[in-house]
Design a protein around this motif. Structure first.
Motif, PDB file in Angstrom:
ATOM      1  N   MET A 241      23.257  44.742  50.970  1.00  0.00           N
ATOM      2  CA  MET A 241      22.494  44.233  49.793  1.00  0.00           C
ATOM      3  C   MET A 241      22.534  42.726  49.756  1.00  0.00           C
ATOM      4  O   MET A 241      21.535  42.091  49.519  1.00  0.00           O
ATOM      5  N   ALA A 242      23.745  42.194  50.118  1.00  0.00           N
ATOM      6  CA  ALA A 242      23.880  40.748  50.131  1.00  0.00           C
ATOM      7  C   ALA A 242      23.089  40.134  51.235  1.00  0.00           C
ATOM      8  O   ALA A 242      22.493  39.071  51.055  1.00  0.00           O
ATOM      9  N   SER A 243      22.976  40.668  52.363  1.00  0.00           N
ATOM     10  CA  SER A 243      22.225  40.111  53.488  1.00  0.00           C
ATOM     11  C   SER A 243      20.753  40.119  53.213  1.00  0.00           C
ATOM     12  O   SER A 243      20.016  39.212  53.613  1.00  0.00           O
ATOM     13  N   ALA A 244      20.260  41.102  52.493  1.00  0.00           N
ATOM     14  CA  ALA A 244      18.832  41.152  52.145  1.00  0.00           C
ATOM     15  C   ALA A 244      18.473  40.015  51.201  1.00  0.00           C
ATOM     16  O   ALA A 244      17.435  39.365  51.344  1.00  0.00           O
ATOM     17  N   GLU A 245      19.304  39.762  50.221  1.00  0.00           N
ATOM     18  CA  GLU A 245      19.033  38.654  49.264  1.00  0.00           C
ATOM     19  C   GLU A 245      19.101  37.343  49.995  1.00  0.00           C
ATOM     20  O   GLU A 245      18.304  36.433  49.725  1.00  0.00           O
ATOM     21  N   THR A 246      20.045  37.175  50.937  1.00  0.00           N
ATOM     22  CA  THR A 246      20.158  35.920  51.671  1.00  0.00           C
ATOM     23  C   THR A 246      18.951  35.707  52.538  1.00  0.00           C
ATOM     24  O   THR A 246      18.434  34.568  52.619  1.00  0.00           O
ATOM     25  N   ALA A 247      18.482  36.746  53.170  1.00  0.00           N
ATOM     26  CA  ALA A 247      17.287  36.640  54.024  1.00  0.00           C
ATOM     27  C   ALA A 247      16.095  36.236  53.189  1.00  0.00           C
ATOM     28  O   ALA A 247      15.284  35.382  53.599  1.00  0.00           O
ATOM     29  N   ALA A 248      15.954  36.821  52.015  1.00  0.00           N
ATOM     30  CA  ALA A 248      14.808  36.449  51.124  1.00  0.00           C
ATOM     31  C   ALA A 248      14.906  35.004  50.686  1.00  0.00           C
ATOM     32  O   ALA A 248      13.902  34.282  50.607  1.00  0.00           O
ATOM     33  N   GLU A 249      16.118  34.570  50.392  1.00  0.00           N
ATOM     34  CA  GLU A 249      16.290  33.181  49.965  1.00  0.00           C
ATOM     35  C   GLU A 249      15.961  32.237  51.072  1.00  0.00           C
ATOM     36  O   GLU A 249      15.313  31.211  50.869  1.00  0.00           O
TER      37      GLU A 249
ATOM     38  N   GLY B 161      25.092  26.655  49.895  1.00  0.00           N
ATOM     39  CA  GLY B 161      25.474  28.061  50.094  1.00  0.00           C
ATOM     40  C   GLY B 161      26.421  28.209  51.283  1.00  0.00           C
ATOM     41  O   GLY B 161      26.744  27.272  51.994  1.00  0.00           O
ATOM     42  N   GLN B 162      26.803  29.490  51.625  1.00  0.00           N
ATOM     43  CA  GLN B 162      27.757  29.793  52.696  1.00  0.00           C
ATOM     44  C   GLN B 162      27.086  30.313  53.965  1.00  0.00           C
ATOM     45  O   GLN B 162      27.763  30.507  55.001  1.00  0.00           O
ATOM     46  N   GLU B 163      25.730  30.476  53.932  1.00  0.00           N
ATOM     47  CA  GLU B 163      25.043  31.144  55.063  1.00  0.00           C
ATOM     48  C   GLU B 163      24.172  30.156  55.761  1.00  0.00           C
ATOM     49  O   GLU B 163      23.043  30.470  56.178  1.00  0.00           O
ATOM     50  N   HIS B 164      24.593  28.858  55.916  1.00  0.00           N
ATOM     51  CA  HIS B 164      23.729  27.900  56.543  1.00  0.00           C
ATOM     52  C   HIS B 164      23.558  28.181  58.035  1.00  0.00           C
ATOM     53  O   HIS B 164      22.569  27.781  58.647  1.00  0.00           O
ATOM     54  N   GLY B 165      24.462  28.832  58.630  1.00  0.00           N
ATOM     55  CA  GLY B 165      24.298  29.186  60.045  1.00  0.00           C
ATOM     56  C   GLY B 165      23.159  30.155  60.251  1.00  0.00           C
ATOM     57  O   GLY B 165      22.357  30.007  61.179  1.00  0.00           O
ATOM     58  N   LEU B 166      23.070  31.165  59.400  1.00  0.00           N
ATOM     59  CA  LEU B 166      21.947  32.127  59.468  1.00  0.00           C
ATOM     60  C   LEU B 166      20.638  31.405  59.223  1.00  0.00           C
ATOM     61  O   LEU B 166      19.620  31.713  59.844  1.00  0.00           O
TER      62      LEU B 166
END
Length: 802
Positions: free
Chosen positions: A1-9, A35-40
């Motif tokens: 669920m968290a990865s889906a929101e990050t992908a949308a963002e 945020g914490q997902e700058h690598g993605l």
């Protein structure tokens, strides 16, 4: 669920990066690193970059052939373009060659247009500057010509309108800097002119006043000529020509006048025409200075300075000279200065708006009026000449009428003139006192001889004398009075004229003038003339003939008093029977003088009688009396007869009174002579001689030396002496003592004390030289009888005293 929101963002951020301007991408990237997902996100970004690169490559492969075809066509056109370039170059060269002349003309045109623009600009600037320069030049010319008020107006126009329109030029700045200095210079120069003007009118105020008073005098003369019989009680007013003069001065003496300050030259004026007082003065310095200070906003300063200086000048003008009272000219100069001062102030009041106001002028006038009246009271008190007082009064009237014509109240001056009237009257009385005394001293106290009708008419013209009986007498004849009667009457009329002269032009009614003249005339009669007559009557060495003539003269002067009443009424036009009209006291004055002269006659007669009696030389111890009267008494009777013969011209009662008085005095003196203390003894012979003398006196009285006595009235003067002598010579003591106190007594007038005194003189006190020695036989009887009578008389006296 968290990865889906990050992908949308991350997808949203990529879309923003693609669609947002690079200048605003900073906040977007910040949200990635926050945020914490700058690598993605970086992986996603690289994937998105690769996709775009593939799309770009596809697009280039799609359009590559078209690009190659375009390059080929462009290579074909290069040759044609080279040809075109050559043609354009040739055409440009031709065009340049052909346009060189045009460019030259255009450059010349540009230069011409530039010059035209510069000329227009210059003309425009000069149009704004020339008025300034012209105005400044005009200002300099006005300053050189000393036309300061126009210069001040020029300065105002230059500062307010011309300089702002000219612009900020250097010369405008210099002018602006000079304007305050010029204003100060104009103010100082105008003030200097004003000071010169004030000094000039101070020096020439007497000339201004003299002209104003002459003008007023001419106007008064004209008014008198037109309305000589119409004088109002409040007086005449001189109509001044202020209205016309004001308009003339407002136009002729305007602030732009170029005349110098001071007094104008009027020597070329016609002598018959007196210039107006305002025409003598050039008031332009005042107007100029007033307008200048008004424009400069310092009008109050100017007004205060002008009023202060004029107040100082007023105090100088009002200070009289120490010797002003000596001559009329001194008073005239004093009045001229005052009139000149107020003529100037009146003109300033009417020709300026507010420089001086009515309250200021009235304040100065009140000051002048009080100081003038005080000075006149002081200096006029030194005057002893009535002519000078009269001239001074006329001068004061002219002074008052002149100032009244300019609207100044002068009632106090006329009140002071009424006060001076009393001083004038006193001076007149002193002068007439000398005149009367001179007339009385020079008079010969003899009736006036008249040799011809002309001479008679001349005297009748001087003195109102009517005597029908004298008129019937032929010439030459004598008037009953002496010279001093017509002379005194003429002097009385001259005095009345002198009083009338002073009362003229004092704005008094006829009744007031009549009352004043009558009161003054009464003072002259009751005080001055009365004292002079008393002086003439009482002075030494005046004879009986002179006294008789004085009585006759005063009688005629008394009768002339009603003519004086008519004379005063004629010159004042006031009927003598007017209610409350003052009556002349001449009648009582002349009556008193006549009575004094009569008393002096009686006194002189008695003195003459006493002088004769001093010659009496009786032998009081004589044994026998003489048959004739004594020599001294005969001389006395002769003198009385000749004296009373002169009294024929006197009124009957006067002559009778004088004769009776002389006889009484003679009787009294004889009795005193008989009873005198120095006479210690009296003989019967002496009494007989004394009785003879008394009989001579009685013979004189019986002869009637003065007509008018009834019967033996004059003998009554000697009745006391007669009864006393009869008592002693007849030795009738029994009758005297028996009848004493009865109304029918024979010796009613004999006083017991008198009888006792005389009887004691007849006693033999020495026993040696007894008066009755010849009667030796009867000596003792006589002495006893005398002693008996003496005792009875003493008892009688004691009884009466008790």
């Amino acid at each position: 669920m968290a990865s889906a929101e990050t992908a949308a963002e991350h997808e949203r951020i990529l879309r923003e990066i693609e669609s947002t301007d690079t200048n605003c991408i900073g906040p977007t990237l910040r949200s990635v690193y926050d945020g914490q997902e700058h690598g993605l996100f970086m992986d996603k970004l690289e994937g998105r970059i690769r996709n775009h690169d593939r799309e770009i490559e596809k697009m280039c492969n799609h359009h590559f052939q078209g690009f190659v075809d375009s390059i080929t066509e462009l290579l074909k056109v290069r040759g044609e373009a080279q040809k075109l370039k050559c043609q354009v170059t040739e055409t440009n060269q031709k065009l340049q060659n052909d346009g060189k002349e045009l460019l030259t003309s255009m450059d010349e045109l540009r230069q011409c247009r530039l010059q035209q623009r510069n000329i227009a600009t210059t003309i425009d600037k000069l149009t704004h500057c020339l008025p300034v320069l012209e105005m400044y030049s005009k200002l300099q010319e006005q300053m050189r010509a000393k036309r300061y008020y126009p210069a001040l107006r020029t300065l105002e126009q230059l500062e307010e309108s011309c300089l702002p329109q000219a612009g900020s030029y250097r010369f405008c700045g210099i002018m602006s800097e000079n304007i305050p200095r010029l204003r100060t210079h104009i103010r100082d120069v105008s003030m200097s002119d004003l000071k010169d003007f004030l000094e000039s009118i101070r020096k020439h105020s007497d000339k201004i006043g003299e002209t104003a008073m002459k003008q007023a005098q001419v106007q008064i003369a004209r008014d008198n000529a037109v309305t000589s019989q119409q004088r109002s009680a409040s007086g005449r007013r001189i109509r001044k020509e202020a209205c016309s003069g004001t308009e003339v001065d407002r136009t002729g003496s305007n602030p732009f006048s170029e005349k110098d300050s001071g007094i104008l030259d009027v020597e070329d004026e016609e002598k018959d025409e007196i210039p107006g007082a305002q025409d003598l003065v050039d008031f332009s310095p005042v107007y100029r200075c007033l307008h200048i200070y008004t424009v400069l906003g310092a009008r109050d300063t100017f007004e205060n300075y002008y009023r202060k200086q004029r107040r100082k000048q007023a105090r100088l003008v009002l200070q009289p000279h120490s010797n002003m009272h000596e001559t009329l000219e001194g008073y005239r100069r004093y009045f001229n200065q005052i009139v000149g001062f107020f003529v100037v102030e009146d003109h300033i009041l009417h020709t300026t708006q507010g420089l001086v106001n009515r309250a200021y002028v009235e304040e100065l006038w009140e000051l002048a009026l009080s100081k003038t009246i005080a000075a006149l009271r002081t200096h006029s008190s030194y005057c002893t000449d009535p002519d000078l007082i009269l001239d001074l009064k006329n001068l004061i009237v002219l002074f008052a009428d002149t100032l009244q014509g300019y609207g100044f109240p002068v009632n106090q001056l006329f009140d002071m003139l009424l006060e001076m009237r009393d001083q004038y009257g006193e001076i007149l009385l002193k002068k007439w006192n000398q005149s009367f005394r001179q007339i009385l001293d020079q008079d010969n106290y003899s009736p006036i001889p008249v040799a011809s009708p002309e001479e008679y008419q001349r005297i009748a013209g001087q003195f109102p004398f009517q005597d029908p009986e004298l008129d019937k007498m032929p010439f030459p004849k004598k008037l009953p009075f002496s010279e001093f009667v017509p002379k005194v009457y003429s002097q009385l009329k001259e005095f009345i004229y002198a009083c009338l002269k002073y009362s003229e032009d004092l704005h008094l009614s006829s009744t007031e003038i009549d009352d004043m003249i009558r009161k003054s005339t009464n003072l002259l009669l009751t005080r001055t003339l009365s004292h002079c007559l008393q002086y003439a009557i009482k002075k030494k060495n005046v004879g009986l003939a002179e006294l008789v003539q004085i009585i006759i003269n005063t009688t005629h002067l008394e009768q002339s008093c009603h003519y004086l009443e008519e004379f005063i009424s004629n010159i004042t036009n006031v009927p003598p029977d007017t209610i409350n009209a003052t009556k002349l006291y001449g009648t009582s004055t002349f009556k008193d003088a006549r009575h004094a002269a009569e008393e002096e006659i009686y006194t002189n007669l008695n003195q003459k009688i006493d002088q004769f009696l001093q010659l009496a030389d009786y032998d009081w111890t004589a044994a026998q009396g003489g048959a004739q009267a004594s020599d001294y008494l005969s001389d006395l009777i002769a003198f009385l007869c000749s004296t009373f013969a002169v009294f024929t011209h006197l009124p009957g009662k006067v002559a009778q009174t004088a004769c009776m008085s002389a006889c009484k005095h003679l009787s009294t003196s004889l009795l005193q002579l008989l009873l005198e203390g120095d006479v210690r003894q009296v003989s019967m012979g002496a009494l007989q001689q004394f009785n003879v003398d008394v009989k001579e006196c009685e013979r004189f009285a019986r002869a009637g030396p003065v007509p008018g006595f009834q019967g033996d009235t004059l003998l009554l003067a000697f009745i006391d002496l007669r009864q006393l002598l009869d008592l002693f010579t007849q030795w009738d003591w029994s009758t005297y003592l028996a009848d004493y106190g009865r109304p029918t007594c024979k010796y009613l007038r004999v006083n017991p004390q008198t009888a006792l005194t005389l009887l004691e003189k007849m006693k033999d006190t020495s026993r040696k030289n007894n008066m009755f020695a010849q009667f030796r036989k009867n000596e003792r009887d006589k002495q006893k009888l005398i002693d008996t009578v003496v005792k009875q008389l003493r008892n009688l006296i004691a009884t009466n005293q008790a």
